[in-house]
Design a protein around this motif. Sequence first.
Motif, short mmCIF file in Angstrom:
data_model
loop_
_atom_site.label_atom_id
_atom_site.label_comp_id
_atom_site.label_asym_id
_atom_site.label_seq_id
_atom_site.Cartn_x
_atom_site.Cartn_y
_atom_site.Cartn_z
N GLU A 91 0.81 -1.22 0.00
CA GLU A 91 0.00 0.00 0.00
C GLU A 91 0.84 1.26 0.00
O GLU A 91 0.37 2.31 -0.40
N SER B 256 -13.13 -3.86 5.17
CA SER B 256 -12.30 -2.96 4.37
C SER B 256 -10.81 -3.14 4.65
O SER B 256 -9.99 -2.49 4.03
N ARG C 27 -8.24 -0.46 -2.33
CA ARG C 27 -8.33 0.47 -1.20
C ARG C 27 -8.03 1.90 -1.62
O ARG C 27 -8.51 2.86 -1.01
N GLN D 90 -8.18 5.40 0.70
CA GLN D 90 -7.57 4.91 1.94
C GLN D 90 -6.05 5.03 1.93
O GLN D 90 -5.42 4.91 2.96
#
Lengths: 189, 654
Positions: A73, A115, A152, A157
């Motif tokens: 991420e 999530s 995401r 996010q």
Amino acid sequence: MTATAASTARIAALALSSALALCACEREMRRFETPPDNRSSARPETPRTSTLQPAEARSDAVRMPAGNGEGYEGNAYNVAQGKRLYRWYNCGGCHAQGGGGMGPALIDDQWRYGSEPAQIFSTIMQGRPNGMPSFGGHLSEDQVWQLTAYVRSMSGQLRKDVAPGRADSLQANEPEAARDREPPRPGAK
Amino acid sequence: MNRPGHAPASRLKDGTGPGSPEAAALDATWSDPPGLLGWLAAVNHKSIARRFIVTTFCFFVAGGLLAVVMRLQLARPGSKLVGPDLYNQLFTMHGSTMMFLFAVPVMQAVAVYLVPLMLGTRSIAFPRLNAFAYWIFLFGGLMLYVVFVLGAGPDAGWFSYVPLAGPDYSPGKREDFWAQMITFTELSALLEAIVVITTVFKLRAPGMTLNRIPLFVWAMLVTAFMVLFAMPSVMLASTMLIMDRLVGSHFFNPAEGGDVVLWQHLFWFFGHPEVYLIFLPGLGFLSAMIPTFARRPIFGYTAMVLSLIATAFLAFGLWVHHMFAVNLPELGKSFFTAASMLIAIPSAVQIFCWLATLWGGKLDFKTPLLFVLGFFFILVLGGMTGIMLASVPLDLQVHDSYFVVAHLHYVLIGGAVFPLFGAFYYWYPKITGRLMSERLGRWNFWLFFIGFNVAFFPMHLLGLKGMPRRVYTYQAGLGWDAMNMVATIGALTIAMSVLLFIVNAARSLRHGAPAGANPWGAGTLEWATESPPPPCNFHAIPVVHGRDPLWEHPRPEAEGAQPAFTHVSGLAADTRELLATTVLDARPDLRLNFPDPTIWPFVSAVAVTALFIGSVFTPWAVVWGSIPIAIALTAWFWPDRAETSVHLSLERKP
């Protein structure tokens, strides 16, 4: 001469301390080797929860991930790869560009199956009832984490500097990097 | 700085030689303040230029090391020394460094040092702007290297073609930093161009009419004008690129009505003139060195100047030859083929003028002249392959192959780096006061010359055998192995030669033979003052009567003595007063007061850097970052009461 020497020393000290400070910065790494096969290692298994599967149908169980997806991420390259996989595996067929269609929207705050990255990972691997196919064994674990990171990013996010700027294809909504963060509401319908 | 309150300017006037109180006052007036703050506040063109030259040379060494790593990777087939990711960063950083952080800036840096000396003036125009341009360049270059060390070096090539460099295929911040570095360095180049043009037009010594300007200054003047027209194109393109990447604009996105070829047009409209921005100063170096070592004035001064200008014009009309493989109209390709071949004519005029100068001269084979002769050999070879590449069918055949790599290195290294190294040897004594070692210089030259040909000549053959550019490895058995190994050995030889140069320069700083004012017996004005020049350049402003002022008067018998000059005097010695002359015939026109050293250009550059680095992450940085810049610029331009009173008192009749 001594004034010059002193100022040179001061400049050197300044340069050294800023160089040390830079060591704390994050590296923007890219990996080009073939991702490891997720079928090879012995790990706890979970059943597929969807009978829908792309390509050849499989009945084997899905292995749980080896790690928790750290490092995907925070890395723009992985997120962009995820975006490409999203296109290639026709995720847009059901989710459109995140706005939803047959499948639920991915750009809002509602998450039926959670999530968190691990939850999205499982959703992609195992599939979900009422339509989400199981992709376990069709993609490598690495690629599923990349997809997870991209999914995401769709609801803001991720950090702005790793989320995709814009696509070179037609895109109906604003770039992922420009979206506001939607605080996730777990279990919402 | 250091100026007593409201004291009106005293009546110390310049015009006497070194040692007099007036000369001492002049030196104190024009030197930079002491200490770290003074170092950051310096505006003297020689201090700025010395830093500039050293900085660009450091970038040259860094770019060269990247090239050595690339060559080591390619020495053997299937090598695993660096991966594809690092290799992409290496060739991108190498190209960007050499083009943006070395080749153009080093020419401007040398110009900042030499142009005022050659023109017989005390300072460059806009000295604070000049300092600001240096800091901007330094921060832009450092920024690129910092992100490279952090593993986020740009990796889409120095040309950054979209969509490869666009947000879809280059995620992350790598290309954003590249695009911002471009804006930095090109801003610096633009400012330096303005500084040079103004200096050349308004600050020449009395009597230095337009047809008496040294050819190096002509070359830099033409280059500066080219910068003014070429650089905005790439700044525009890089700004459009970063907007595509950061705020989701679609300039280069065909899916939304943008155009990827637009990038290529904007980039090469800058990128081709860029080649001549590097080449023309190289020609200027040659035109300065050849007359000195041939011991006669240059042949065909007017033809030289006109062909410089013709080259500059043509350089803007042939950028499409970089894009022959793009699907463009055939008529356009024919036009740009013709334009590309046409540029051989002014280049040939220059070369024949130099040959004529050398032909009739009594040659003095010092190291600078060796580099000049090396230039002839290499540039002519590069020019030949240039003619080949200008024709569409041949270009399509060897496009994106090592043939092009060989061509561009022959042209750029032959056309710019060889003259530049010659220039380092030639002007080193002027900058440091000491000569460089001739013996090491010869080793330096021969290693460079042989290493260069060993490294790059095989690349012609590799390209003809089909080896593509920008590949990080290749398979064994394609017939490329031996030549790649040879090229790597050549690259290492070049590296050794550059190392020798550094050793020579460092050693000669302390141990070189003292040079005196004019060690080569040259004819232009920079040799009329001591080596290194005093802070004010000239204690008395010379008056010029011909093209080679030092050759106008017979040299006195005494060893190292300077010919007697006519000079003008009467400028204030205790404040920064300067004589401006008319543009065409350099008659005295105005007495100008120049600004004092100040820290604000440095602070402004820091503020600009903060804005640009912030803007890589959020568009809001452009809004908030402009506030510190506004503050710094306001402080920069705030009138100083003491300075103003001195200027007013000078304007009054005594």
